[in-house]
Enzyme design. Structure first.
Site, PDB file in Angstrom:
ATOM      1  N   ALA A  68       0.842  -1.193   0.000  1.00 23.29           N
ATOM      2  CA  ALA A  68       0.000   0.000   0.000  1.00 23.29           C
ATOM      3  C   ALA A  68       0.877   1.244   0.000  1.00 23.29           C
ATOM      4  CB  ALA A  68      -0.884  -0.010   1.238  1.00 23.29           C
ATOM      5  N   GLY A 107       0.874  -5.110   1.005  1.00 25.48           N
ATOM      6  CA  GLY A 107      -0.233  -5.255   0.066  1.00 25.48           C
ATOM      7  C   GLY A 107       0.213  -5.907  -1.238  1.00 25.48           C
ATOM      8  N   GLU A 110       0.097  -9.442  -0.572  1.00 25.43           N
ATOM      9  CA  GLU A 110      -1.309  -9.865  -0.460  1.00 25.43           C
ATOM     10  C   GLU A 110      -1.962  -9.987  -1.835  1.00 25.43           C
ATOM     11  OE1 GLU A 110      -2.000  -6.703   2.506  1.00 25.43           O
ATOM     12  OE2 GLU A 110      -3.031  -8.272   3.634  1.00 25.43           O
ATOM     13  N   GLU A 130       3.959  -5.148   7.594  1.00 24.61           N
ATOM     14  CA  GLU A 130       3.053  -4.147   8.157  1.00 24.61           C
ATOM     15  C   GLU A 130       3.264  -3.908   9.639  1.00 24.61           C
ATOM     16  OE1 GLU A 130       2.259  -6.363   5.906  1.00 24.61           O
ATOM     17  OE2 GLU A 130       0.771  -5.593   4.500  1.00 24.61           O
TER      18      GLU A 130
HETATM   19  N1  CAA Z   1       4.431   3.505   0.204  1.00 26.72           N
HETATM   20  C1  CAA Z   1       4.896   4.723  -0.141  1.00 26.72           C
HETATM   21  N2  CAA Z   1       6.182   4.995  -0.415  1.00 26.72           N
HETATM   22  C2  CAA Z   1       7.038   3.980  -0.344  1.00 26.72           C
HETATM   23  C3  CAA Z   1       6.638   2.669   0.001  1.00 26.72           C
HETATM   24  C4  CAA Z   1       5.257   2.443   0.267  1.00 26.72           C
HETATM   25  N3  CAA Z   1       4.797   1.230   0.578  1.00 26.72           N
HETATM   26  N4  CAA Z   1       7.727   1.871  -0.003  1.00 26.72           N
HETATM   27  C5  CAA Z   1       8.765   2.649  -0.353  1.00 26.72           C
HETATM   28  N5  CAA Z   1       8.357   3.910  -0.558  1.00 26.72           N
HETATM   29  C6  CAA Z   1       9.174   5.053  -1.000  1.00 26.72           C
HETATM   30  C7  CAA Z   1      10.161   5.480   0.079  1.00 26.72           C
HETATM   31  O1  CAA Z   1       9.565   6.416   0.955  1.00 26.72           O
HETATM   32  C8  CAA Z   1      11.261   6.101  -0.759  1.00 26.72           C
HETATM   33  O2  CAA Z   1      10.831   7.387  -1.128  1.00 26.72           O
HETATM   34  P1  CAA Z   1      11.903   8.565  -1.311  1.00 26.72           P
HETATM   35  O3  CAA Z   1      12.863   8.086  -2.365  1.00 26.72           O
HETATM   36  O4  CAA Z   1      11.083   9.733  -1.685  1.00 26.72           O
HETATM   37  O5  CAA Z   1      12.570   8.709   0.031  1.00 26.72           O
HETATM   38  C9  CAA Z   1      11.257   5.252  -2.029  1.00 26.72           C
HETATM   39  O6  CAA Z   1       9.983   4.607  -2.062  1.00 26.72           O
HETATM   40  C10 CAA Z   1      12.335   4.180  -2.060  1.00 26.72           C
HETATM   41  O7  CAA Z   1      12.281   3.454  -0.841  1.00 26.72           O
HETATM   42  P2  CAA Z   1      13.602   3.081  -0.044  1.00 26.72           P
HETATM   43  O8  CAA Z   1      14.508   4.255   0.025  1.00 26.72           O
HETATM   44  O9  CAA Z   1      13.159   2.476   1.222  1.00 26.72           O
HETATM   45  O10 CAA Z   1      14.251   2.021  -1.034  1.00 26.72           O
HETATM   46  P3  CAA Z   1      14.969   0.649  -0.707  1.00 26.72           P
HETATM   47  O11 CAA Z   1      15.308   0.061  -2.009  1.00 26.72           O
HETATM   48  O12 CAA Z   1      16.018   0.855   0.323  1.00 26.72           O
HETATM   49  O13 CAA Z   1      13.856  -0.278  -0.008  1.00 26.72           O
HETATM   50  C11 CAA Z   1      11.710  -1.340   0.229  1.00 26.72           C
HETATM   51  C12 CAA Z   1      12.743  -0.701  -0.742  1.00 26.72           C
HETATM   52  C13 CAA Z   1      12.294  -2.597   0.842  1.00 26.72           C
HETATM   53  C14 CAA Z   1      10.502  -1.679  -0.610  1.00 26.72           C
HETATM   54  C15 CAA Z   1      11.368  -0.352   1.347  1.00 26.72           C
HETATM   55  O14 CAA Z   1      11.027   0.898   0.772  1.00 26.72           O
HETATM   56  C16 CAA Z   1      10.209  -0.766   2.205  1.00 26.72           C
HETATM   57  O15 CAA Z   1      10.390  -1.551   3.114  1.00 26.72           O
HETATM   58  N6  CAA Z   1       9.012  -0.224   1.936  1.00 26.72           N
HETATM   59  C17 CAA Z   1       7.862  -0.419   2.757  1.00 26.72           C
HETATM   60  C18 CAA Z   1       7.264  -1.779   2.598  1.00 26.72           C
HETATM   61  C19 CAA Z   1       6.052  -1.901   3.477  1.00 26.72           C
HETATM   62  O16 CAA Z   1       6.101  -1.672   4.659  1.00 26.72           O
HETATM   63  N7  CAA Z   1       4.936  -2.278   2.851  1.00 26.72           N
HETATM   64  C20 CAA Z   1       3.720  -2.440   3.567  1.00 26.72           C
HETATM   65  C21 CAA Z   1       2.875  -1.254   3.345  1.00 26.72           C
HETATM   66  S1  CAA Z   1       1.426  -1.322   4.332  1.00 26.72           S
HETATM   67  C22 CAA Z   1       0.385  -2.302   3.486  1.00 26.72           C
HETATM   68  O17 CAA Z   1       0.657  -2.801   2.435  1.00 26.72           O
HETATM   69  C23 CAA Z   1      -0.941  -2.444   4.221  1.00 26.72           C
HETATM   70  C24 CAA Z   1      -1.873  -3.431   3.675  1.00 26.72           C
HETATM   71  O18 CAA Z   1      -1.976  -4.508   4.176  1.00 26.72           O
HETATM   72  C25 CAA Z   1      -2.763  -3.045   2.575  1.00 26.72           C
END
Ligand code: CAA
Length: 704
Positions: A68, A107, A110, A130
């Protein structure tokens, strides 16, 4: 540009039999509104097209999808939601194959669990992180994953939030194949095989076998979760994850999903999740310099040199070795070097005994760490980190030598925690390559890295230090040159207050109990005993300052755990602090000698005085432009000092309490105690007058 919308395209392959839906929403395919509506439209078309016999859902090499869009949380939801898309998948009458490359998280994972098949590229990372945002997987993840991986593995993956590699996911039954070779072509070949096999469609929601052990043994979930919940230190999300998985076992799928949704909404509105989502973005912001020119690239680091094999030097060397970077440790004499390397080996042995490290891994890491007493080895380092005693003369002398020996362009860093890095840089002919890299003890464990920007530090040096931090698994935050930088400077305010509370009427265990109840892993006095009280005593003596109680304890030889007594006493061989009547006596006598009239001090006052003066100092740090943003300070306190994650860091916490209330309490304590540092900072007064919070402050450049 896609043909469905800007982020989704639909291709017809194999004479129209295979519909390939591609997601391309940089950087990581976060499932924002455009991606969701594009997916809904593409799935609708593929479903309606009679020629299509199978559908492939694919992302980019970097990410299938990172889940998400976290920045959409807390805003009004726009249809279609992710669950609507997964419902569409459930209703499909032709097989849908999720082709996972890069990250398939939250997500995104999922979405894949809603497909009939999942294939992955080698090295793809699949997980439900999450919980790290104070949430649970809210789009069916807690219901579907146990059906594929079994309850025990699902508990582990969901409650830890740690992703698994594709190969492990295959072993767990989460995916159907790991495809080597050109990924897209292999995914298409897999789809062809699926069409040819013409098996009945298998929806994950209908699978039941893997739930059987947990159905037969209702305690299985609790056993699987026990250790992980302890690690969650009372946060609500890990517990809610377990409850949702329990619903997967005990309720029919639709009921279970309803329970998951209700628990998700509770978490989404919780202060802890708000704090954790703040931290997610704060962490990523803390390395962005508003004045960094475009195009500055970090230098490549193939080899590190650490000067000093003490506790810090050894820990820093381990940090490099842990991430595969060869490192040299330089010491002046052989005995000290041997002691340092023995300590490193001992730390690894402890990790093996605890089960957190495999024995061959220790050998691999130790082989990367090489000690020497030859200072000329400085020339080997792409980065040279000095970690010797906190003495300006000594450090300047070393940096003159480093300057003479280091290869041109090497990054030269001091691990000083207090000294002026600009003055250290000034003795070299290349101050642009010099900065502070302040690691936190134990350096191989603590994730914070304060990067200290001195007056002549170049952008390239800063970019390189940030890249090194990331390379070795740290969370870097860039700060300015001031006494104690950001973290220790604020800590000093807390230490002063802790000591004052003892003089005014509290006892160490009262203060520690309040700080523990707030959520820190340890109180300041137990922490002091662990670190050793003599360290601060020596620094105070050198600076000509006093700390009444601590000085008396040190004069009595009570240096903390290492002498069996400090603010507490310790049974032989035990690290458990035991309240000591002897200490109470010392405190009461010292109070009386200094003319204090002792009073009962409640937990609320203790908590305020353990946090508000730090917030006040944080405001001064921002005023002086020693930090770029309030949220950088939050990152520093969470990753360097154990500030409770669910409270989002001191400046975030301050905004939640309300700055006016904090200003008033500080003014009250300043007046009641006569302590000048408690007087509200000018920035705090200004924000209160303008009815704003720290979060409203624009990013600023570090003053140099
Ligand atoms: N939503 C919005 N922005 C996100 C994002 C997300 N899920 N994941 C990453 N980004 C953004 C970061 O903020 C970053 O933005 P900036 O460049 O502007 O700072 C950019 O994407 C790149 O991210 P990273 O710098 O973290 O890049 P990385 O290569 O080091 O790591 C990653 C990549 C492992 C995907 C890491 O970004 C990460 O862990 N992201 C979050 C994953 C997460 O927690 N997902 C669950 C979301 S909640 C959900 O999905 C709820 C549900 O059940 C529906």
């Amino acid at each position: 540009m896609g043909n469905i919308n800007a982020v989704v395209h639909l291709e017809h392959l194999e004479g129209g039999q295979i519909a390939l839906i591609g997601m391309d929403n940089p950087p990581v395919n976060a499932l924002g509104h455009a991606l969701r509506s594009g997916l809904a439209a593409a799935l609708g078309q593929a479903r309606a097209d009679r020629a299509v016999k199978a559908v492939i859902l694919i992302g980019t090499e970097r990410a299938f999808s990172a889940g998400a869009d976290i920045s959409e949380f807390g805003k009004p939801r726009q249809a279609p939601g992710l669950i609507d898309i997964i419902d569409l998948l459930d209703a499909m009458e032709k097989p849908v194959i999720a082709a996972l490359s890069g990250q398939a998280l939250g997500g995104g994972c999922e979405l894949a669990l809603g497909c009939h098949y999942r294939v992955a590229a080698p090295g793809a990372r699949i997980g439900l992180p999450e919980v790290k945002l104070g949430l649970l997987p809210g789009a069916g993840g807690t219901q579907r994953l146990p059906r594929l991986a079994g309850v025990e593995r699902a508990v582990h993956i969901i409650v830890s939030g740690d992703p698994v590699a594709a190969e492990q996911a295959l072993h767990d039954g989460i995916i159907d194949a790991v495809l080597s070779g050109p990924f897209r072509a292999e995914a298409v070949a897999f789809a062809r095989r699926v069409i040819a096999a013409a098996k009945p469609l298998r929806r994950v929601r209908d699978i039941d076998e893997k739930l059987a052990p947990a159905k037969a043994d209702p305690k299985l979930i609790d056993r699987a979760a026990e250790k992980l919940l302890r690690r969650g230190r009372g946060l609500p999300a890990p517990k809610a994850c377990v409850e949702a998985i329990r619903a997967a076992v005990s309720l029919p799928f639709d009921e279970g999903q309803k329970r998951e949704a209700a628990l998700f909404m509770e978490l989404l509105n919780s202060p802890e999740s708000k704090a954790q989502r703040h931290l997610f973005f704060a962490e990523r912001e803390a390395v962005k310099l508003p004045d960094m020119p475009g195009g500055v690239k970090p230098k490549r680091i193939a080899r590190a040199v650490v000067i000093g094999a003490g506790t810090m030097g050894g820990g820093i060397a381990m940090s490099f070795a842990n991430f595969g970077v060869p490192v040299r440790i330089i010491e002046t004499d052989r005995a000290a070097l041997t002691r340092g390397l023995d300590r490193v080996a001992e730390n690894y042995r402890i990790a093996i005994a605890r089960g957190s490290l495999a024995a061959p891994e220790m050998e691999r890491r130790m082989a990367l760490i090489e000690g020497t007493v030859d200072f000329a080895a400085v020339a080997e380092g792409d980065v040279v980190i000095e970690a010797v005693f906190e003495e300006m003369d000594l450090k300047q002398k070393l940096f003159r030598e480093i300057d003479r020996l280091a290869k041109p362009g090497a990054l030269l860093a001091s691990n000083t925690s207090t000294l002026d890095v600009t003055k250290i840089a000034a003795v070299t002919k290349r101050p642009e390559d010099v900065l502070g890299m302040h690691f936190f003890s134990p350096a191989n464990v603590m994730r914070l890295l304060e990067i200290v920007r001195a007056s002549k530090t170049s952008f390239e040096a800063l970019a390189t230090a940030i890249a090194i931090g990331k390379q070795i698994g740290k969370i870097p935050a860039v700060v300015g040159v001031c006494d104690g930088f950001v973290g220790n400077r604020m800590l000093a305010r807390r230490t002063t207050q802790a000591e004052m509370l003892l003089l005014e009427g509290a006892l160490p265990w009262d203060v520690d109990a309040a700080v523990l109840a707030f959520g820190f892993p340890m109180g300041p006095f137990a922490m002091g005993d662990l670190a050793g009280l003599d360290v601060g005593w020596r620094i105070r003596k050198a600076r000509g300052v006093k700390a009444a109680i601590s000085d008396v304890l040190c004069e009595a030889g009570r240096f903390g755990q290492k002498t069996g007594s400090g603010y507490y006493r310790y049974e032989a061989g035990s690290r458990t602090p035991v309240p000591d009547p002897e200490v109470e006596k010392i405190i009461v006598e010292t109070s009386a000698r200094l003319g204090f009239k002792r009073r009962t001090i409640g937990a609320e006052e203790i908590t305020e005085r353990m946090t508000y003066p730090m917030i006040n100092e944080g405001a001064r740090i921002l005023e002086e432009r020693m930090a770029m943003r309030a949220s950088d300070i939050d990152v520093i306190w969470i990753y360097g000092y154990g500030w409770p994650v669910g409270r989002g860091g001191p400046m975030f916490y301050a905004d939640q309490i309300g700055l006016a209330a904090i200003r008033d309490r500080l003014a009250h304590y300043a007046q009641a105690t006569g302590e000048a540092t408690l007087k509200p900072a000018a920035l705090l007064e200004k924000l209160v007058a303008e009815n704003r919070g720290f979060a409203s402050l624009p990013v600023q450049t570090i003053a140099t």
